[in-house]
Design a protein around this motif. Structure first.
Motif, PDB file in Angstrom:
ATOM      1  N   MET A 144       0.057   6.376 -11.478  1.00 29.78           N
ATOM      2  CA  MET A 144      -0.872   5.242 -11.402  1.00 29.78           C
ATOM      3  C   MET A 144      -0.125   3.920 -11.400  1.00 29.78           C
ATOM      4  SD  MET A 144      -3.910   6.516 -13.952  1.00 29.78           S
ATOM      5  CE  MET A 144      -4.581   8.183 -13.805  1.00 29.78           C
ATOM      6  N   ALA A 145       0.957   3.851 -12.166  1.00 29.42           N
ATOM      7  CA  ALA A 145       1.739   2.608 -12.211  1.00 29.42           C
ATOM      8  C   ALA A 145       2.355   2.290 -10.851  1.00 29.42           C
ATOM      9  CB  ALA A 145       2.831   2.716 -13.275  1.00 29.42           C
ATOM     10  N   SER A 146       2.721   3.326 -10.088  1.00 33.15           N
ATOM     11  CA  SER A 146       3.294   3.089  -8.763  1.00 33.15           C
ATOM     12  C   SER A 146       2.262   2.488  -7.817  1.00 33.15           C
ATOM     13  CB  SER A 146       3.865   4.392  -8.187  1.00 33.15           C
ATOM     14  OG  SER A 146       2.847   5.334  -7.914  1.00 33.15           O
ATOM     15  N   VAL A 147       0.974   2.829  -8.016  1.00 32.69           N
ATOM     16  CA  VAL A 147      -0.091   2.199  -7.230  1.00 32.69           C
ATOM     17  C   VAL A 147      -0.212   0.732  -7.629  1.00 32.69           C
ATOM     18  CG1 VAL A 147      -2.566   2.198  -6.722  1.00 32.69           C
ATOM     19  CG2 VAL A 147      -1.346   4.369  -6.949  1.00 32.69           C
ATOM     20  N   GLU A 148      -0.159   0.451  -8.934  1.00 35.32           N
ATOM     21  CA  GLU A 148      -0.295  -0.928  -9.412  1.00 35.32           C
ATOM     22  C   GLU A 148       0.851  -1.813  -8.932  1.00 35.32           C
ATOM     23  OE1 GLU A 148      -0.783  -0.603 -13.618  1.00 35.32           O
ATOM     24  OE2 GLU A 148      -2.870   0.037 -13.459  1.00 35.32           O
ATOM     25  N   SER A 149       2.027  -1.216  -8.715  1.00 29.03           N
ATOM     26  CA  SER A 149       3.160  -1.989  -8.192  1.00 29.03           C
ATOM     27  C   SER A 149       3.211  -1.955  -6.666  1.00 29.03           C
ATOM     28  CB  SER A 149       4.476  -1.472  -8.765  1.00 29.03           C
ATOM     29  OG  SER A 149       4.687  -0.114  -8.398  1.00 29.03           O
ATOM     30  N   ASN A 150       2.189  -1.318  -6.056  1.00 31.50           N
ATOM     31  CA  ASN A 150       2.054  -1.268  -4.585  1.00 31.50           C
ATOM     32  C   ASN A 150       3.268  -0.615  -3.935  1.00 31.50           C
ATOM     33  OD1 ASN A 150       0.348  -1.734  -2.410  1.00 31.50           O
ATOM     34  ND2 ASN A 150       1.346  -3.652  -1.872  1.00 31.50           N
ATOM     35  N   ASN A 151       3.808   0.428  -4.589  1.00 31.93           N
ATOM     36  CA  ASN A 151       5.009   1.105  -4.113  1.00 31.93           C
ATOM     37  C   ASN A 151       4.612   2.453  -3.521  1.00 31.93           C
ATOM     38  OD1 ASN A 151       7.493   2.406  -3.782  1.00 31.93           O
ATOM     39  ND2 ASN A 151       8.378   1.412  -5.582  1.00 31.93           N
ATOM     40  N   TYR A 155       4.991   6.312  -4.971  1.00 32.69           N
ATOM     41  CA  TYR A 155       3.754   7.087  -5.141  1.00 32.69           C
ATOM     42  C   TYR A 155       3.882   8.453  -4.473  1.00 32.69           C
ATOM     43  CZ  TYR A 155      -1.307   7.996  -4.986  1.00 32.69           C
ATOM     44  OH  TYR A 155      -2.561   8.529  -5.136  1.00 32.69           O
ATOM     45  N   LEU A 156       4.356   8.489  -3.255  1.00 26.03           N
ATOM     46  CA  LEU A 156       4.452   9.757  -2.525  1.00 26.03           C
ATOM     47  C   LEU A 156       5.493  10.694  -3.122  1.00 26.03           C
ATOM     48  CD1 LEU A 156       4.194   8.485   1.163  1.00 26.03           C
ATOM     49  CD2 LEU A 156       2.448   9.699  -0.146  1.00 26.03           C
ATOM     50  N   SER A 157       6.486  10.137  -3.823  1.00 24.55           N
ATOM     51  CA  SER A 157       7.544  10.978  -4.400  1.00 24.55           C
ATOM     52  C   SER A 157       7.017  11.915  -5.473  1.00 24.55           C
ATOM     53  CB  SER A 157       8.650  10.094  -4.982  1.00 24.55           C
ATOM     54  OG  SER A 157       8.219   9.426  -6.167  1.00 24.55           O
ATOM     55  N   TYR A 158       5.810  11.655  -5.982  1.00 20.02           N
ATOM     56  CA  TYR A 158       5.242  12.522  -7.024  1.00 20.02           C
ATOM     57  C   TYR A 158       4.531  13.746  -6.445  1.00 20.02           C
ATOM     58  CZ  TYR A 158       6.152   8.750 -10.335  1.00 20.02           C
ATOM     59  OH  TYR A 158       6.761   7.797 -11.126  1.00 20.02           O
ATOM     60  N   ASN A 170     -14.640  12.270   0.726  1.00 19.47           N
ATOM     61  CA  ASN A 170     -13.818  12.447   1.922  1.00 19.47           C
ATOM     62  C   ASN A 170     -13.272  13.869   2.001  1.00 19.47           C
ATOM     63  OD1 ASN A 170     -13.703   9.615   2.964  1.00 19.47           O
ATOM     64  ND2 ASN A 170     -12.840   9.246   0.938  1.00 19.47           N
ATOM     65  N   PRO A 171     -13.045  14.391   3.192  1.00 24.50           N
ATOM     66  CA  PRO A 171     -12.449  15.721   3.326  1.00 24.50           C
ATOM     67  C   PRO A 171     -11.029  15.723   2.786  1.00 24.50           C
ATOM     68  CG  PRO A 171     -12.571  14.624   5.456  1.00 24.50           C
ATOM     69  CD  PRO A 171     -13.348  13.771   4.499  1.00 24.50           C
ATOM     70  N   PRO A 172     -10.520  16.874   2.370  1.00 25.02           N
ATOM     71  CA  PRO A 172      -9.153  16.947   1.835  1.00 25.02           C
ATOM     72  C   PRO A 172      -8.115  16.454   2.835  1.00 25.02           C
ATOM     73  CG  PRO A 172     -10.353  18.976   1.408  1.00 25.02           C
ATOM     74  CD  PRO A 172     -11.204  18.180   2.347  1.00 25.02           C
ATOM     75  N   ILE A 173      -7.126  15.763   2.307  1.00 20.94           N
ATOM     76  CA  ILE A 173      -5.981  15.319   3.110  1.00 20.94           C
ATOM     77  C   ILE A 173      -4.798  16.174   2.673  1.00 20.94           C
ATOM     78  CG2 ILE A 173      -4.468  13.376   3.610  1.00 20.94           C
ATOM     79  CD1 ILE A 173      -6.861  11.574   2.800  1.00 20.94           C
ATOM     80  N   ILE A 174      -4.132  16.801   3.623  1.00 21.64           N
ATOM     81  CA  ILE A 174      -3.089  17.775   3.295  1.00 21.64           C
ATOM     82  C   ILE A 174      -1.731  17.256   3.764  1.00 21.64           C
ATOM     83  CG2 ILE A 174      -2.328  20.165   3.500  1.00 21.64           C
ATOM     84  CD1 ILE A 174      -5.050  19.838   2.132  1.00 21.64           C
ATOM     85  N   GLY A 175      -0.776  17.237   2.848  1.00 20.45           N
ATOM     86  CA  GLY A 175       0.597  16.896   3.182  1.00 20.45           C
ATOM     87  C   GLY A 175       0.937  15.435   2.944  1.00 20.45           C
ATOM     88  N   LYS A 176       2.234  15.179   2.656  1.00 24.35           N
ATOM     89  CA  LYS A 176       2.695  13.837   2.312  1.00 24.35           C
ATOM     90  C   LYS A 176       2.442  12.822   3.419  1.00 24.35           C
ATOM     91  CE  LYS A 176       6.368  14.243  -1.148  1.00 24.35           C
ATOM     92  NZ  LYS A 176       7.798  13.975  -1.393  1.00 24.35           N
ATOM     93  N   GLN A 177       2.719  13.207   4.664  1.00 28.32           N
ATOM     94  CA  GLN A 177       2.563  12.250   5.754  1.00 28.32           C
ATOM     95  C   GLN A 177       1.113  11.827   5.910  1.00 28.32           C
ATOM     96  OE1 GLN A 177       5.051  10.689   7.526  1.00 28.32           O
ATOM     97  NE2 GLN A 177       3.314   9.420   8.147  1.00 28.32           N
ATOM     98  N   ALA A 178       0.205  12.799   5.785  1.00 27.48           N
ATOM     99  CA  ALA A 178      -1.226  12.478   5.898  1.00 27.48           C
ATOM    100  C   ALA A 178      -1.676  11.598   4.738  1.00 27.48           C
ATOM    101  CB  ALA A 178      -2.045  13.766   5.955  1.00 27.48           C
ATOM    102  N   ILE A 179      -1.145  11.861   3.544  1.00 25.57           N
ATOM    103  CA  ILE A 179      -1.475  11.024   2.385  1.00 25.57           C
ATOM    104  C   ILE A 179      -0.955   9.606   2.601  1.00 25.57           C
ATOM    105  CG2 ILE A 179      -1.083  10.677  -0.091  1.00 25.57           C
ATOM    106  CD1 ILE A 179      -0.911  13.742  -0.343  1.00 25.57           C
ATOM    107  N   ASN A 180       0.254   9.482   3.138  1.00 23.49           N
ATOM    108  CA  ASN A 180       0.816   8.170   3.450  1.00 23.49           C
ATOM    109  C   ASN A 180      -0.064   7.425   4.448  1.00 23.49           C
ATOM    110  OD1 ASN A 180       3.308   6.244   3.614  1.00 23.49           O
ATOM    111  ND2 ASN A 180       2.821   6.736   5.735  1.00 23.49           N
ATOM    112  N   ASP A 181      -0.490   8.125   5.506  1.00 25.56           N
ATOM    113  CA  ASP A 181      -1.324   7.491   6.536  1.00 25.56           C
ATOM    114  C   ASP A 181      -2.668   7.046   5.977  1.00 25.56           C
ATOM    115  OD1 ASP A 181       0.736   8.045   8.255  1.00 25.56           O
ATOM    116  OD2 ASP A 181      -0.212   9.809   9.147  1.00 25.56           O
ATOM    117  N   PHE A 182      -3.146   7.744   4.942  1.00 24.93           N
ATOM    118  CA  PHE A 182      -4.423   7.386   4.313  1.00 24.93           C
ATOM    119  C   PHE A 182      -4.238   6.252   3.300  1.00 24.93           C
ATOM    120  CE2 PHE A 182      -7.419   7.867   0.771  1.00 24.93           C
ATOM    121  CZ  PHE A 182      -8.639   7.846   1.440  1.00 24.93           C
ATOM    122  N   ALA A 183      -3.196   6.352   2.470  1.00 19.38           N
ATOM    123  CA  ALA A 183      -3.034   5.428   1.343  1.00 19.38           C
ATOM    124  C   ALA A 183      -2.479   4.073   1.759  1.00 19.38           C
ATOM    125  CB  ALA A 183      -2.124   6.056   0.278  1.00 19.38           C
TER     126      ALA A 183
END
Length: 253
Positions: A144-151, A155-158, A170-183
């Motif tokens: 959560m702290a990584s979100v607050e620091s806008n990093n 965030y994805l490293s976790y 929302n439908p499930p998002i699968i995989g780091k790249q998809a999470i990055n594209d969403f977040a």
């Protein structure tokens, strides 16, 4: 010349300054101070004037710190004074996170800071971090702290490579790249996101449940606060499934 300030205007200035502090952009921070501003940090003698403030802040013991985030707990504005109660998260080079309580008082001249007084015990910053095993609750807090620091990268490293990410309906998002594209677009829409955790539990050996409020500060100055429940399932101390039960749609309208 007299400057008329509307209620909340000075608080907005302070929020902007805190955002610049998170970016460690001292020169932009100093543009919000008067030329004869006074800076008082903990037990240190006051620094008077921008150059003295520059020297005082750059000589502080932050050599072991690679990033900082601020969690604003309360913010009060009373005529020319803004009082800010917050927690400061120091992300150290060794991967540990040190969180310290702090309260700042800002005395303003118009929209400039004439005096900033920082009240905190900063001694733990110079102490060697305790060696302790990182728990899943620690990881959830750091997430959560990584979100607050806008990093976004932090965030994805976790997350595991094939992790599942589910927000609201929302439908499930699968995989780091998809999470990055969403977040990433979400983080770019907001100048700040705060998490106010009410309770956090470790259930079994691999699941953390958190009850919290999430506050979104949009770049147009509008603020939205929503209740939220997070269920975070881990695998080898990495997030394999993250589900947030929240309706954040008003923040995007």
């Amino acid at each position: 010349m007299t400057t008329t300030m509307f209620p909340g205007t000075r608080s907005a200035v302070i929020k902007e300054v805190i955002g610049l502090m998170e970016k460690m952009d001292l020169e932009k921070v100093l543009t919000h101070f008067t030329e004869d501003a006074v800076y008082c940090y903990a037990n240190n003698p006051p620094a008077v004037g921008k150059q003295a403030i520059r020297e005082a802040t750059t000589s502080s013991n932050l050599e072991s710190v690679k990033a900082i985030s601020f969690n604003i707990k309360s913010l009060w504005e009373n005529v020319e004074v803004v009082i800010c109660e917050l927690e400061i998260n120091y992300f150290r080079n060794d991967g540990s996170v040190l969180t310290l309580p702090c309260t700042d008082i800002f005395r303003m001249e118009g929209d400039k800071i004439q005096e900033m007084a920082v009240y905190m015990d900063a001694n733990p910053l110079s102490a060697a971090p305790e060696k302790k095993e990182e728990t899943l609750i620690d990881i959830a807090k750091n997430l959560m702290a990584s979100v607050e620091s806008n990093n976004v990268d932090k965030y994805l490293s976790y997350f595991t490579e094939d992790s599942a990410y589910i927000i609201g309906n929302n439908p499930p998002i699968i995989g780091k790249q998809a999470i990055n594209d969403f977040a990433l677009p979400i983080m770019q829409n907001f100048s700040k996101v705060y998490h106010e955790v009410h309770d956090m539990w470790l259930l079994g050996e691999d699941t953390v449940v958190a009850q919290l409020d999430v506050t979104y500060l949009r770049k147009d100055g509008k603020m939205f606060k929503f209740p939220c429940m997070n269920i975070i399932r881990f695998q080898d101390k990495k997030v394999r499934e993250y589900q947030a039960f929240i309706d954040a749609n008003p923040a995007f309208s």
